[in-house]
Scaffold this active site. Structure first.
Site, PDB file in Angstrom:
ATOM      1  N   ARG A 105       7.140   0.579  -1.491  1.00  0.00           N
ATOM      2  CA  ARG A 105       7.551   1.456  -0.396  1.00  0.00           C
ATOM      3  C   ARG A 105       6.772   2.772  -0.465  1.00  0.00           C
ATOM      4  O   ARG A 105       6.489   3.287  -1.545  1.00  0.00           O
ATOM      5  CB  ARG A 105       9.053   1.733  -0.521  1.00  0.00           C
ATOM      6  N   THR A 395       6.807  -4.159  11.322  1.00  0.00           N
ATOM      7  CA  THR A 395       6.992  -5.001  10.152  1.00  0.00           C
ATOM      8  C   THR A 395       6.518  -6.435  10.375  1.00  0.00           C
ATOM      9  O   THR A 395       6.482  -6.939  11.490  1.00  0.00           O
ATOM     10  CB  THR A 395       8.466  -5.020   9.694  1.00  0.00           C
ATOM     11  N   THR A 413       5.079  -3.488   6.098  1.00  0.00           N
ATOM     12  CA  THR A 413       5.341  -2.720   7.315  1.00  0.00           C
ATOM     13  C   THR A 413       4.501  -1.447   7.395  1.00  0.00           C
ATOM     14  O   THR A 413       4.097  -0.902   6.363  1.00  0.00           O
ATOM     15  CB  THR A 413       6.830  -2.329   7.393  1.00  0.00           C
ATOM     16  N   GLU A 432       6.372   5.805   8.130  1.00  0.00           N
ATOM     17  CA  GLU A 432       7.585   5.472   7.368  1.00  0.00           C
ATOM     18  C   GLU A 432       8.507   6.653   7.112  1.00  0.00           C
ATOM     19  O   GLU A 432       9.717   6.468   6.905  1.00  0.00           O
ATOM     20  CB  GLU A 432       7.207   4.841   6.023  1.00  0.00           C
ATOM     21  N   GLY A 481      11.711  -6.661  12.469  1.00  0.00           N
ATOM     22  CA  GLY A 481      12.568  -6.264  13.582  1.00  0.00           C
ATOM     23  C   GLY A 481      13.521  -5.143  13.235  1.00  0.00           C
ATOM     24  O   GLY A 481      14.653  -5.104  13.736  1.00  0.00           O
ATOM     25  N   GLY A 482      13.079  -4.236  12.348  1.00  0.00           N
ATOM     26  CA  GLY A 482      13.875  -3.051  12.056  1.00  0.00           C
ATOM     27  C   GLY A 482      15.246  -3.356  11.499  1.00  0.00           C
ATOM     28  O   GLY A 482      15.407  -4.196  10.609  1.00  0.00           O
TER      29      GLY A 482
END
Length: 578
Positions: A105, A395, A413, A432, A481-482
């Protein structure tokens, strides 16, 4: 009820346990039908990226090798969704049940603080102003993460994994309908830079037509540099200085990204989050992802209900599913954030006794008036405030299993479509940091997911692996898709386990999702026809829409590994105009 389920494009014919890969000549720029038979399986949202992963398996590579090749190829052919300008989560499970996870991340620059999205007068900056600037860009983590994974589990040379992506960028790839549609209406973002406009748009500002061949010389240079130099080519060189400068010059406040932020990025090994559902072992990514906790909670809270007997065409089944979502997401909003910065009570949240307590709140006949967070073991004495994170969007998910039965589930993503709009080295940089709560506190209480220097924003990504009750590999699954990602993933697992559906049909089940007291039902599906029925349960605020869905999985069906992508992508991956 009849579901209109379409077989996923180009799901490869896979020979279970095949000792010798059998490969036909195939262009990674084509949209292949069944062209390759390998000992293993690959699922990706774009057939050209899937072909890149299949080529690695055919060359004797591991599931990790194949997943890395997919991520790199997606950087080229799916620039709107993922790639090396962003980050991801990697979940790996061996045939004997050993699970590990890596956190790639993105991180906030060290100079960021809780007032990051505030103007000088203490008011929130307009969202789009923050989005299309360096304020939204975190230090990319994908390259660091895959390098760590390759060092531990790669079989092929590092440079070989880059070959398909370099070929696609150098020789050119055809614009498919999905990319064309993604570019439409996004000129101010995808075309924010001159390079973006030149690469993806015509001189009059229109998206390049379906079938147009696009080359990307800047990313060729980037990929060739990384293939030769490894992570040093991204995080330790003059390249890192230029990356940081590009972001900082577009950051309208002090504390912008520095070379030290890029140099200091570390991909971290995290403890996997696992739970049981009807004897199956379900494992995924822990904080800063909320995905695995939400998936395990949704499933765990449903276990006392006999969904198989209720059936996939029963409104009660999906009312129960909605209620379990509402409870899981109520916990998510309060407790989930980067566990390096706040105390996240993960063990308490997925403890079977806690999930049973939460499940007892679910009434098969009526909706909970307002789903509130619970109090799991380890919860802070003073609860965090609910933040105001904008919706997640972008993503890409991909999944691999190799001849040894090792599964890799990887979600990558850049956050929203085309990320921040900023391009560096031929690829889009993520946005992000907008996954943080824009407000650091609410009603006098601090928000767990507030901005802090070096912190990783909360994510919904839910790369998941599943073992059957005998402990054998069963599926690697996930979605894009969040905030719908955990719901899509849990729905797919329910489709496989409770309804015994083929994997493409499990991924193609209609979606309905709770957003507090509001319910989104997928437009044009059976759920929309059942609006009155759902209202009778107490779901009064129902909205019918076509949400962005993009699930993918590989699944052992008892005879062979089968690959599938969301059938909603059918037709969008074609590279010829209608």
């Amino acid at each position: 009820m009849t579901y209109h389920l379409i077989a996923a494009l180009s799901a490869p014919l896979l020979i279970a346990g095949c000792a010798t890969p059998m490969v036909e000549e195939m262009s990674v720029n084509s949209v292949p039908e069944t062209k390759i038979a390998i000992a293993g399986s690959v699922s990706a949202a774009d057939p050209r990226a899937q072909a890149a992963g299949e080529a690695m398996l055919a060359a004797g590579g591991s599931a990790t090798d194949a997943a890395i090749a997919v991520m790199l190829a997606l950087t080229v052919v799916e620039p709107q969704s993922s790639g090396i300008g962003g980050g991801g989560f990697y979940v790996r499970g061996t045939a004997d049940g050993q699970v590990e996870t890596l956190d790639g991340r993105e991180t906030a620059p060290a100079g960021a603080d809780p007032q990051w999205f505030m103007s000088e007068d203490g008011k929130l900056l307009p969202y789009r102003e923050a989005l299309l600037s360096g304020l939204s860009v975190g230090v990319p983590g994908n390259i660091a993460m895959v390098a760590k994974a390759h060092e531990k589990h790669g079989k092929l040379p590092w440079a070989k994994l880059f070959e398909p992506a370099i070929k696609l960028a150098k020789d050119g790839f055809a614009v498919n309908r999905r990319l064309n549609r993604s570019l439409d209406g996004q000129f101010g973002r995808a075309g924010l830079t001159e390079y973006g406009r030149k690469t993806y748009y015509t001189p009059d500002g229109e998206p390049k037509p379906v079938g147009t061949i696009i080359t990307n010389p800047d990313i060729v240079f980037t990929l060739e540099t990384l293939a030769e130099k490894g992570t040093a080519g991204f995080y330790e060189s003059g390249y890192a200085v230029e990356l940081a400068n590009t972001v900082r010059l577009k950051t309208p406040r002090n504390g912008g990204m520095t070379a030290a932020d890029v140099n200091g990025y570390v991909s971290k090994e995290r403890e996997p989050v696992c739970g049981r559902y009807r004897g199956y072992k379900v494992c995924g990514m822990g904080p800063p992802s909320s995905g695995a906790v939400a998936v395990v909670q949704i499933l765990g809270q449903l276990e006392r209900f006999d969904l198989a007997s209720l059936g996939a065409d029963n409104p009660v089944t999906w009312h129960l599913f909605l209620e379990s979502q509402r409870l899981a997401y109520a916990d998510r909003e309060i407790y989930l954030a980067d566990s390096d910065y706040v105390n996240v009570p993960v063990k308490g949240l997925v403890d079977p006794s806690y999930m049973a307590q939460r499940s007892a709140l679910i009434d098969p006949a009526k909706a909970i008036e307002k789903a509130m967070p619970g109090t799991p073991d380890g919860a802070p004495s003073i609860a965090w405030a609910d933040g105001d994170e904008p919706p997640e969007n972008g993503t890409s998910h991909f999944a691999v299993v190799d001849k040894d039965g090792t599964m890799v589930s990887y979600t990558s993503t850049i956050e929203g479509p085309f990320g921040s709009g900023l391009i560096f080295g031929g690829f889009y940089l993520n946005n992000e940091l907008t996954d943080f709560s824009r407000s650091p506190e609410r009603d006098g209480r601090m928000v767990a997911n507030r901005v802090e220097g070096g912190k990783r924003p909360r994510s919904s990504m839910a790369p998941t692996i599943v073992y059957d009750p005998d402990g054998k590999p069963f599926a690697a699954i996930g979605a894009a898709g969040g905030t719908t990602i955990p719901v899509q993933t849990a729905r797919g697992i329910i489709g496989l386990i409770d309804f015994s559906l083929p994997v493409d049909e499990a991924l193609g089940l209609p979606l309905l999702m709770a957003f507090g007291e509001r319910v989104l039902v997928e437009e044009g599906t059976w759920f929309e026809e059942q609006t009155d029925t759902f209202k009778a349960f107490g779901h009064d605020q129902i909205i019918a829409r076509k949400p962005p869905l993009k699930a993918g999985a590989v699944h052992w069906n008892g005879a062979e590994w089968v690959s599938a992508r969301d059938p909603r992508l059918d037709g969008l991956l074609e590279t010829t105009s209608e």
